[in-house]
Motif scaffolding. Structure first.
Motif, PDB file in Angstrom:
ATOM      1  N   TYR A  83      83.621  18.839 -13.467  1.00  0.00           N
ATOM      2  CA  TYR A  83      83.484  17.333 -13.141  1.00  0.00           C
ATOM      3  C   TYR A  83      84.334  16.903 -12.126  1.00  0.00           C
ATOM      4  N   VAL A  84      83.791  16.344 -11.039  1.00  0.00           N
ATOM      5  CA  VAL A  84      84.884  15.923  -9.839  1.00  0.00           C
ATOM      6  C   VAL A  84      84.540  14.518  -9.663  1.00  0.00           C
ATOM      7  N   MET A  85      85.703  13.681  -9.988  1.00  0.00           N
ATOM      8  CA  MET A  85      85.631  12.254  -9.481  1.00  0.00           C
ATOM      9  C   MET A  85      86.353  12.309  -7.976  1.00  0.00           C
ATOM     10  N   ALA A  86      85.241  11.904  -6.972  1.00  0.00           N
ATOM     11  CA  ALA A  86      86.312  12.007  -5.541  1.00  0.00           C
ATOM     12  C   ALA A  86      85.966  10.754  -4.851  1.00  0.00           C
ATOM     13  N   GLU A  87      86.831  10.457  -3.819  1.00  0.00           N
ATOM     14  CA  GLU A  87      86.656   9.541  -2.862  1.00  0.00           C
ATOM     15  C   GLU A  87      85.596  10.007  -1.969  1.00  0.00           C
ATOM     16  N   ASP A  88      85.649  11.160  -1.489  1.00  0.00           N
ATOM     17  CA  ASP A  88      84.662  11.813  -0.446  1.00  0.00           C
ATOM     18  C   ASP A  88      83.271  11.887  -0.978  1.00  0.00           C
ATOM     19  N   ASP A  89      82.702  12.273   0.113  1.00  0.00           N
ATOM     20  CA  ASP A  89      81.122  12.818   0.070  1.00  0.00           C
ATOM     21  C   ASP A  89      80.989  13.802  -0.718  1.00  0.00           C
ATOM     22  N   TYR A  90      79.615  14.172  -1.060  1.00  0.00           N
ATOM     23  CA  TYR A  90      79.443  15.368  -1.873  1.00  0.00           C
ATOM     24  C   TYR A  90      79.673  16.812  -0.971  1.00  0.00           C
ATOM     25  N   ALA A  91      79.480  16.655   0.324  1.00  0.00           N
ATOM     26  CA  ALA A  91      79.628  18.021   1.018  1.00  0.00           C
ATOM     27  C   ALA A  91      81.032  18.480   1.165  1.00  0.00           C
ATOM     28  N   THR A  92      82.055  17.456   1.167  1.00  0.00           N
ATOM     29  CA  THR A  92      83.332  17.504   1.279  1.00  0.00           C
ATOM     30  C   THR A  92      83.838  18.350  -0.173  1.00  0.00           C
ATOM     31  N   VAL A  93      83.265  17.881  -0.947  1.00  0.00           N
ATOM     32  CA  VAL A  93      84.016  18.224  -2.572  1.00  0.00           C
ATOM     33  C   VAL A  93      83.328  19.719  -2.634  1.00  0.00           C
ATOM     34  N   LEU A  94      82.091  19.832  -2.050  1.00  0.00           N
ATOM     35  CA  LEU A  94      81.444  21.325  -2.479  1.00  0.00           C
ATOM     36  C   LEU A  94      82.350  22.296  -1.424  1.00  0.00           C
ATOM     37  N   ARG A  95      82.432  21.843  -0.474  1.00  0.00           N
ATOM     38  CA  ARG A  95      83.200  22.912   0.430  1.00  0.00           C
ATOM     39  C   ARG A  95      84.373  23.398  -0.232  1.00  0.00           C
ATOM     40  N   GLU A  96      85.211  22.365  -0.799  1.00  0.00           N
ATOM     41  CA  GLU A  96      86.753  22.692  -1.134  1.00  0.00           C
ATOM     42  C   GLU A  96      86.312  23.518  -2.649  1.00  0.00           C
ATOM     43  N   LEU A  97      85.606  23.344  -3.391  1.00  0.00           N
ATOM     44  CA  LEU A  97      85.362  23.929  -4.608  1.00  0.00           C
ATOM     45  C   LEU A  97      84.644  25.400  -4.230  1.00  0.00           C
ATOM     46  N   SER A  98      83.944  25.376  -3.246  1.00  0.00           N
ATOM     47  CA  SER A  98      83.530  26.939  -2.984  1.00  0.00           C
ATOM     48  C   SER A  98      84.603  27.970  -2.910  1.00  0.00           C
ATOM     49  N   GLU A 117      73.057  15.271   4.218  1.00  0.00           N
ATOM     50  CA  GLU A 117      74.514  15.563   4.106  1.00  0.00           C
ATOM     51  C   GLU A 117      74.740  17.061   3.863  1.00  0.00           C
ATOM     52  N   LEU A 118      73.988  17.743   2.983  1.00  0.00           N
ATOM     53  CA  LEU A 118      74.331  19.124   2.514  1.00  0.00           C
ATOM     54  C   LEU A 118      73.686  20.062   3.547  1.00  0.00           C
ATOM     55  N   ARG A 119      72.943  19.650   4.462  1.00  0.00           N
ATOM     56  CA  ARG A 119      72.360  20.862   5.403  1.00  0.00           C
ATOM     57  C   ARG A 119      73.609  21.492   6.042  1.00  0.00           C
ATOM     58  N   PRO A 120      74.523  20.970   6.338  1.00  0.00           N
ATOM     59  CA  PRO A 120      75.527  22.045   7.008  1.00  0.00           C
ATOM     60  C   PRO A 120      76.155  23.106   5.718  1.00  0.00           C
ATOM     61  N   CYS A 121      76.387  22.854   4.694  1.00  0.00           N
ATOM     62  CA  CYS A 121      76.795  23.571   3.763  1.00  0.00           C
ATOM     63  C   CYS A 121      75.803  24.927   3.388  1.00  0.00           C
ATOM     64  N   ILE A 122      74.602  24.488   3.356  1.00  0.00           N
ATOM     65  CA  ILE A 122      73.587  25.397   3.293  1.00  0.00           C
ATOM     66  C   ILE A 122      73.401  26.436   4.507  1.00  0.00           C
ATOM     67  N   ALA A 123      73.452  25.523   5.889  1.00  0.00           N
ATOM     68  CA  ALA A 123      73.380  26.619   6.951  1.00  0.00           C
ATOM     69  C   ALA A 123      74.688  27.610   6.892  1.00  0.00           C
ATOM     70  N   ASP A 124      75.935  27.039   6.356  1.00  0.00           N
ATOM     71  CA  ASP A 124      77.081  27.875   6.358  1.00  0.00           C
ATOM     72  C   ASP A 124      77.268  29.001   5.011  1.00  0.00           C
TER      73      ASP A 124
END
Ligand SMILES: Cc1cc2nc3c(=O)[nH]c(=O)nc-3n(C[C@H](O)[C@H](O)[C@H](O)COP(=O)(O)OP(=O)(O)OC[C@H]3O[C@@H](n4cnc5c(N)ncnc54)[C@H](O)[C@@H]3O)c2cc1C
Ligand code: SF4
Length: 509
Positions: A83-98, A117-124
């Motif tokens: 469970y992450v409480m972040a200042e950032d958007d979802y994509a930034t957090v998911l990139r980090e966690l992955s 927002e998540l399209r680039p994460c899915i594309a990558d």
């Protein structure tokens, strides 16, 4: 807040699933099909998302508390929780966690905003996207039901009923001989039967903490906080649905269009925030309503809302990429007059408008007809910008998400997308409001003598006459308009301009 519980295994031994704020149920999608001990979920509280718009405090509390409760419920099932409480958007957090967790699975986001927002994460390949398993219908059935635009909900609904067999006889005919009992569902409510009161909840430490957070960090957001009206756990959601099924739905149909100062919910269910967060699953509420012992007009009326309108609106939004890609011949009209301060709580003197606005800022809720025939109607008659109106609904209601608020406001309650999926504009004069509510009795205006809404209605019809000619559903009002003298029509336009000017300068409460 919470960490993976099973420390004997590495995080990569589990299948990690990103659960966005509006997929809070383990009985659908990948969470339903993976054993808890082999599953981890990623949940994110993104400050960037909360700051994107001045959301009603009640909505922030509803979403955050449900997210936190869901995380605890999943931990109890043996699911690992990150469970992450972040200042950032979802994509930034998911990139980090992955980097630590490996590829993360998720169901396709319902909101276009999150998909983008998540399209680039899915594309990558950082995020693997699965279909969203919460919808009752897919794009194919929407397309099969419509030959081409303009799109019609009734065609969609009948196709879905036929193909799913819901409320259908074995001989292929609709139960009761008709697909819709809408014409029977237009009674005014005169005090009887007594409507059930919305449920109250005792705030637990999670909700209390969220309430303190919202009051502290989002003090500048509009709306009142009332934690006792917020369902936040899976058990609360089940209670709300059981209450709706037993207490509200028996009278849902006949009083669906009624409005009252004293009873703001009447027999509506108030389940939309829970459906949209997936605390309640649409398939369950439809199945339960179909199986319940209910009058057919109420049963069909409810099924049409969830299986028909709710699904249809989502398809329209997705089909048009959130109205960015419209069928040939359609155009989005977003501009107009600024939204009057009355929508933010300054008294206008129009009792119907002031009452509904007051309710919205108190509760983050009002039922469908007040949204359509008071707020939408008034804004349309005043020629308010459809985009401003839509943005207002988006921040004001706890059930607002882009896929549902934009089609309802831009396409149904305003002239943002004329005719794309409605057969007529939803506008009326004061006589309709008086017939369906008890607002007029509490108003300083007299519905027949000096209420500005009826002249504004005539003025609106006159200004839009050219667009409306040829629409069979507007033939009668246009014939009545033609009987108004030039002097009456000039006075109508004057009332519109004066009301607009007065509301623009309304005094703060
Ligand atoms: C201007 C305007 C804005 C709206 N904005 C939203 C919104 O942001 N979010 C939202 O969920 N609904 C929205 N609606 C649709 C509808 O008004 C609400 O779903 C409903 O009032 C929610 O209250 P309830 O749960 O008591 O609904 P009930 O009257 O008890 O109906 C049962 C369910 O049917 C579904 N439903 C009914 N009508 C619609 C519809 N037109 N579109 C989608 N679902 C529908 C909802 O899930 C609702 O919970 C809007 C309607 C209008 C006219
Ligand atoms: S008299 Fe007019 S302004 Fe007053 S409540 Fe009735 S419709 Fe609304």
């Amino acid at each position: 807040m919470l960490r993976a519980r099973d420390r004997s295994r590495g995080p990569r031994d589990r299948r990690w699933i990103f659960v966005p704020y509006d997929q809070l149920n383990h009985r659908f999608g990948p969470l339903a099909s993976t054993p808890p001990g082999e599953t981890g979920i990623v949940m994110i509280e993104s400050r960037a998302k909360a700051d994107r718009r001045p959301y009603h405090k009640q909505k922030l509390a509803l979403v955050l508390a449900n997210q936190r409760q869901f995380a605890l419920e999943q931990a109890d099932r043996g699911v690992a929780v990150r469970y992450v409480m972040a200042e950032d958007d979802y994509a930034t957090v998911l990139r980090e966690l992955s980097r630590e967790l490996g590829r993360i699975t998720m169901m396709r986001a319902a909101e276009r905003e999150l998909r983008a927002e998540l399209r680039p994460c899915i594309a990558d390949g950082i995020v693997e996207e699965l279909p969203h398993a919460g919808w009752l219908t897919d794009r194919d059935i929407f397309r099969r039901s419509q030959r081409s635009a303009p799109w019609r909900m009734q065609r969609f609904y009948e196709t879905v009923r036929r193909e799913s067999g819901i409320l259908m006889e074995p001989n292929g005919r609709p139960v009761g001989g008709r697909f819709s009992f809408d014409t029977e569902n237009r009674r005014r409510w005169r005090g009887e039967p007594r409507p059930p009161q919305p449920l109250r909840f005792v705030p637990d430490p999670i909700l209390t903490e969220v309430g303190e957070l919202v009051a502290r960090d989002f003090a500048s957001h509009p709306g009142q906080l009332d934690l006792t009206s917020l369902p936040t756990t899976a058990a609360d959601a089940a209670r709300v649905w059981s209450h709706a099924l037993l207490e509200c739905l028996p009278w849902f149909g006949p009083f669906e269009d009624a409005m009252s100062v004293s009873e703001t919910t009447l027999f509506h269910t108030r389940i939309s925030p829970l459906l949209n967060l997936h605390r309640l699953l649409p398939r369950d509420v439809v199945d339960d309503a179909v199986a319940a012992h209910l009058p057919l007009a109420s049963k069909e009326g409810f099924v049409r809302q969830v299986l028909g309108w709710r699904e249809f609106m989502r398809h329209v939004h997705e089909e048009t990429d959130g109205f960015r890609s419209l069928p040939k011949g359609s155009q989005l009209h977003e501009h107009g007059e600024p939204l009057p301060a009355a929508f933010w709580g300054r008294p206008s003197g129009l009792a119907c408008l002031d009452h509904v606005v007051d309710q919205v800022w108190r509760e983050g809720y009002s039922h469908h007809i007040t949204r359509l025939m008071i707020l939408g109607n008034l804004a349309t008659l005043l020629e308010v910008s459809p985009r401003e109106l839509s943005d207002w609904f988006w921040v004001a209601y706890t059930d607002a998400f882009d896929w549902v608020v934009e089609p309802n406001v831009l396409g149904m309650a305003s002239l943002g997308l004329p005719g794309l999926f409605t057969t007529k504009p939803y506008v009326s004069g004061a006589a309709y409001i008086d017939r369906m509510s008890d607002f007029c009795g509490r108003c300083r205006f007299d519905q027949k003598r000096d209420c500005p809404i009826t002249p504004m209605y005539w003025a609106w019809l006159a200004r839009h006459r050219e667009e409306l000619i040829g629409n069979p559903r507007m033939a009668l009002p246009l014939r009545s308009l033609a009987r108004r003298t030039d002097a009456q029509q000039a006075a109508d336009q004057r009332v519109w301009r004066e009301t607009l000017a007065r509301m623009a300068g309304a005094e703060p409460r």
